[in-house]
Design a protein around this motif. Structure first.
Motif, mmCIF file in Angstrom:
data_model
loop_
_atom_site.group_PDB
_atom_site.id
_atom_site.type_symbol
_atom_site.label_atom_id
_atom_site.label_comp_id
_atom_site.label_asym_id
_atom_site.label_seq_id
_atom_site.Cartn_x
_atom_site.Cartn_y
_atom_site.Cartn_z
ATOM 1 N N LEU A 48 -15.394 -69.746 4.333
ATOM 2 C CA LEU A 48 -16.658 -69.620 3.613
ATOM 3 C C LEU A 48 -16.457 -68.746 2.386
ATOM 4 C CD1 LEU A 48 -18.925 -68.859 6.699
ATOM 5 C CD2 LEU A 48 -18.673 -71.071 5.548
ATOM 6 N N ILE A 49 -16.821 -69.255 1.243
ATOM 7 C CA ILE A 49 -16.826 -68.435 0.029
ATOM 8 C C ILE A 49 -18.278 -68.029 -0.191
ATOM 9 C CG2 ILE A 49 -16.322 -68.339 -2.433
ATOM 10 C CD1 ILE A 49 -14.126 -70.359 -1.998
ATOM 11 N N GLY A 50 -18.586 -66.805 0.216
ATOM 12 C CA GLY A 50 -19.957 -66.323 0.264
ATOM 13 C C GLY A 50 -20.449 -66.388 1.692
ATOM 14 N N ALA A 51 -20.854 -65.239 2.221
ATOM 15 C CA ALA A 51 -21.293 -65.191 3.625
ATOM 16 C C ALA A 51 -22.603 -64.431 3.742
ATOM 17 C CB ALA A 51 -20.219 -64.567 4.506
ATOM 18 N N GLY A 52 -23.551 -64.775 2.853
ATOM 19 C CA GLY A 52 -24.895 -64.229 2.957
ATOM 20 C C GLY A 52 -25.649 -64.944 4.058
ATOM 21 N N ALA A 53 -26.953 -65.100 3.875
ATOM 22 C CA ALA A 53 -27.788 -65.683 4.933
ATOM 23 C C ALA A 53 -27.325 -67.081 5.319
ATOM 24 C CB ALA A 53 -29.241 -65.702 4.486
ATOM 25 N N MET A 81 -14.785 -73.659 16.054
ATOM 26 C CA MET A 81 -14.054 -73.505 14.791
ATOM 27 C C MET A 81 -13.666 -72.048 14.582
ATOM 28 S SD MET A 81 -16.450 -76.047 12.467
ATOM 29 C CE MET A 81 -15.318 -76.340 11.125
ATOM 30 N N HIS A 82 -12.572 -71.836 13.866
ATOM 31 C CA HIS A 82 -12.144 -70.497 13.491
ATOM 32 C C HIS A 82 -12.703 -70.215 12.086
ATOM 33 C CE1 HIS A 82 -9.554 -70.541 16.940
ATOM 34 N NE2 HIS A 82 -8.863 -71.579 16.481
ATOM 35 N N VAL A 83 -13.519 -69.189 11.954
ATOM 36 C CA VAL A 83 -14.253 -68.956 10.713
ATOM 37 C C VAL A 83 -13.755 -67.695 10.008
ATOM 38 C CG1 VAL A 83 -16.527 -68.658 9.651
ATOM 39 C CG2 VAL A 83 -16.285 -70.054 11.726
ATOM 40 N N THR A 84 -13.466 -67.854 8.717
ATOM 41 C CA THR A 84 -13.066 -66.748 7.857
ATOM 42 C C THR A 84 -13.918 -66.799 6.598
ATOM 43 O OG1 THR A 84 -10.797 -66.936 8.659
ATOM 44 C CG2 THR A 84 -11.129 -65.647 6.658
ATOM 45 N N ALA A 85 -14.266 -65.645 6.062
ATOM 46 C CA ALA A 85 -15.115 -65.611 4.871
ATOM 47 C C ALA A 85 -14.541 -64.680 3.822
ATOM 48 C CB ALA A 85 -16.528 -65.168 5.239
ATOM 49 N N TYR A 86 -14.794 -65.054 2.569
ATOM 50 C CA TYR A 86 -14.502 -64.177 1.422
ATOM 51 C C TYR A 86 -15.826 -63.859 0.755
ATOM 52 C CZ TYR A 86 -13.397 -62.777 -3.330
ATOM 53 O OH TYR A 86 -13.364 -62.092 -4.517
ATOM 54 N N ASP A 87 -16.186 -62.590 0.742
ATOM 55 C CA ASP A 87 -17.424 -62.145 0.110
ATOM 56 C C ASP A 87 -17.281 -60.665 -0.223
ATOM 57 O OD1 ASP A 87 -20.014 -61.369 -0.630
ATOM 58 O OD2 ASP A 87 -20.931 -62.881 0.667
ATOM 59 N N PRO A 88 -16.946 -60.349 -1.481
ATOM 60 C CA PRO A 88 -16.722 -58.940 -1.847
ATOM 61 C C PRO A 88 -17.976 -58.081 -1.790
ATOM 62 C CG PRO A 88 -16.687 -60.354 -3.794
ATOM 63 C CD PRO A 88 -16.732 -61.259 -2.610
ATOM 64 N N PHE A 89 -19.151 -58.701 -1.609
ATOM 65 C CA PHE A 89 -20.397 -57.937 -1.597
ATOM 66 C C PHE A 89 -20.855 -57.568 -0.186
ATOM 67 C CE2 PHE A 89 -20.400 -60.611 -5.422
ATOM 68 C CZ PHE A 89 -20.488 -59.624 -6.390
ATOM 69 N N LEU A 90 -20.152 -58.032 0.825
ATOM 70 C CA LEU A 90 -20.548 -57.719 2.196
ATOM 71 C C LEU A 90 -20.157 -56.300 2.583
ATOM 72 C CD1 LEU A 90 -19.795 -60.860 4.395
ATOM 73 C CD2 LEU A 90 -21.980 -60.089 3.496
ATOM 74 N N ASP A 91 -20.969 -55.702 3.426
ATOM 75 C CA ASP A 91 -20.692 -54.383 3.980
ATOM 76 C C ASP A 91 -19.582 -54.511 5.021
ATOM 77 O OD1 ASP A 91 -20.639 -51.903 5.163
ATOM 78 O OD2 ASP A 91 -22.741 -51.896 5.785
ATOM 79 N N ARG A 92 -18.411 -53.931 4.735
ATOM 80 C CA ARG A 92 -17.262 -54.056 5.631
ATOM 81 C C ARG A 92 -17.415 -53.247 6.909
ATOM 82 N NH1 ARG A 92 -16.404 -57.493 2.291
ATOM 83 N NH2 ARG A 92 -14.378 -58.274 1.657
ATOM 84 N N THR A 93 -18.380 -52.346 6.956
ATOM 85 C CA THR A 93 -18.550 -51.522 8.154
ATOM 86 C C THR A 93 -19.362 -52.234 9.232
ATOM 87 O OG1 THR A 93 -20.584 -50.456 7.333
ATOM 88 C CG2 THR A 93 -18.464 -49.435 6.744
ATOM 89 N N LYS A 94 -20.024 -53.314 8.870
ATOM 90 C CA LYS A 94 -20.851 -54.045 9.821
ATOM 91 C C LYS A 94 -19.999 -55.003 10.642
ATOM 92 C CE LYS A 94 -24.917 -57.069 10.054
ATOM 93 N NZ LYS A 94 -25.960 -57.771 9.271
ATOM 94 N N GLU A 95 -20.228 -55.004 11.947
ATOM 95 C CA GLU A 95 -19.470 -55.888 12.830
ATOM 96 C C GLU A 95 -19.978 -57.320 12.701
ATOM 97 O OE1 GLU A 95 -18.431 -56.340 17.594
ATOM 98 O OE2 GLU A 95 -19.213 -54.445 16.796
ATOM 99 N N ARG A 96 -19.046 -58.275 12.622
ATOM 100 C CA ARG A 96 -19.394 -59.687 12.476
ATOM 101 C C ARG A 96 -18.585 -60.534 13.434
ATOM 102 N NH1 ARG A 96 -20.107 -57.493 7.484
ATOM 103 N NH2 ARG A 96 -22.079 -58.048 6.461
ATOM 104 N N SER A 97 -19.070 -61.723 13.664
ATOM 105 C CA SER A 97 -18.398 -62.628 14.584
ATOM 106 C C SER A 97 -17.304 -63.438 13.913
ATOM 107 C CB SER A 97 -19.415 -63.586 15.219
ATOM 108 O OG SER A 97 -20.115 -64.302 14.198
ATOM 109 N N PHE A 98 -17.159 -63.295 12.599
ATOM 110 C CA PHE A 98 -16.126 -64.025 11.863
ATOM 111 C C PHE A 98 -15.280 -63.039 11.070
ATOM 112 C CE2 PHE A 98 -20.163 -64.084 9.597
ATOM 113 C CZ PHE A 98 -19.843 -63.560 8.353
ATOM 114 N N ALA A 99 -14.095 -63.487 10.691
ATOM 115 C CA ALA A 99 -13.153 -62.626 9.984
ATOM 116 C C ALA A 99 -13.464 -62.583 8.491
ATOM 117 C CB ALA A 99 -11.733 -63.129 10.196
ATOM 118 N N LEU A 100 -13.112 -61.481 7.859
ATOM 119 C CA LEU A 100 -13.266 -61.335 6.414
ATOM 120 C C LEU A 100 -11.898 -61.139 5.770
ATOM 121 C CD1 LEU A 100 -16.320 -58.902 6.154
ATOM 122 C CD2 LEU A 100 -16.313 -61.339 5.621
ATOM 123 N N VAL A 101 -11.719 -61.723 4.596
ATOM 124 C CA VAL A 101 -10.512 -61.475 3.805
ATOM 125 C C VAL A 101 -10.928 -60.919 2.455
ATOM 126 C CG1 VAL A 101 -9.126 -63.238 4.959
ATOM 127 C CG2 VAL A 101 -10.483 -63.863 2.958
#
Length: 324
Positions: A159-164, A178-198
């Motif tokens: 996902l490029i962008g992981a807002g709402a 599915m295995h889900v990864t997202a790129y979103d430089p505006f997301l709060d990295r301290t919040k726990e999510r069910s998908f991975a961030l790069v």
């Protein structure tokens, strides 16, 4: 209440009847003509509020609306509103960011599954008469023709962008395995999510079987996905864009589909809209094309109309009370 004290709302485009009913119970509603004629300017001049959908609302229009206090956007984005002009003129802008989230997310998963199962391709093949009663079983013919699909389970979704909307797509995709990864430089990295961030979009592209775009438009996002980015995708990957047309270099996308580097793609948005009937998009292989309708469900239209009208009414009521 005297008529001249009732707020007037200009409707640039039609909205769902539920929103109209709510609006007319509190305000005088003026429907704008399609062309900027004398009546158009007259309505703008007396409008306390304007509700728009996709029509641009410019600084010039705002300056022709001396009474204008609020602009309601029937939808999530604001790229068709001159926000800097609105701020300068003291005009509030409200949107309906969550109203169409579920509808767009469902669209993304629907076209992803269609392309994984190669539905457009095999449907066309069947209609062309490429299967025959004397060539064995249909499943056998599908296999021999190289038209077998893929399972969603285990597929890598980027996902490029992981807002709402992006986050909702992720939730649905995870339920499919599915295995889900997202790129979103505006997301709060301290919040726990069910998908991975790069932290790098190139990294996301290089390890995704399906990429779906969920970022706003604008000059800084022009051709976010071009030839270089498409070449980073693994062979056989799928691209989905239900965000903004300018995000994807359409010429590069067509080339990637024709070469077979991409196994499929889906576009719900274009630059410009609608695409020309002679566009090469219509002859590109394995490309699902829809007319900017990912959010166009009965449920989403009801939510958008009622949410935008509720916000406009509440603001106008508060504005009036503050001046009593």
């Amino acid at each position: 209440m005297p008529v001249d004290e009732i707020p007037r709302v200009a409707l640039m485009e039609s909205i769902h009847p539920m929103g109209i009913e709510l609006l007319t119970s509190h305000c005088i509603v003026d429907r704008m003509p399609a062309e900027e004629n004398e009546e158009f300017e007259k309505i703008l001049a007396r409008a306390d509020a304007v509700i728009i959908r996709s029509t641009p609302f410019t600084e010039e229009m705002m300056k022709k609306s001396p009474k204008l206090k609020i602009i309601g956007r029937h939808g999530a984005g604001t790229d068709n509103i001159d926000l800097s002009a609105a701020e300068k003129l003291g005009i509030k802008v409200v949107t309906t960011p969550q109203a169409n989230t579920g509808s767009v997310a469902e669209y993304v998963l629907t076209v992803a599954l269609m392309l994984l199962k190669r539905i457009p391709e095999v449907t066309s093949s069947l209609r062309r008469g490429n299967f025959s009663s004397g060539a064995g079983s249909l499943p056998g013919q599908v296999d021999r023709a190289g038209l077998t699909g893929r399972e969603a389970n285990g597929t890598r979704l980027g996902l490029i962008g992981a807002g709402a909307i992006g986050a909702t797509v992720a939730q649905h995709a995870l339920q499919l395995g599915m295995h889900v990864t997202a790129y979103d430089p505006f997301l709060d990295r301290t919040k726990e999510r069910s998908f991975a961030l790069v932290d790098d979009m190139d990294e996301l592209l290089s390890c995704s079987d399906i990429v779906s775009l969920h970022v706003p438009g604008g000059p800084e996002s022009q051709n976010l996905i071009g030839r270089r980015e498409l070449e980073l995708l693994p062979p056989g990957a799928i691209l989905i864009n239900a965000a903004r047309g300018e995000l994807v270099d359409q010429t590069a996308l067509i080339a990637a589909l024709e070469s077979g580097h991409l196994s499929g793609a889906a576009l719900d948005v274009y630059a410009p809209e609608p695409p020309d009937t002679n566009s090469a998009l219509f002859s590109a292989p394995n490309l699902v094309l829809t007319p900017h309708m990912a959010a166009m469900t009965e449920e989403a239209l009801k939510r958008m109309s009622t949410q935008v009208t509720t916000q406009v009414i509440q603001f106008l009521d508060e504005y009036k009370r503050d001046r009593l």
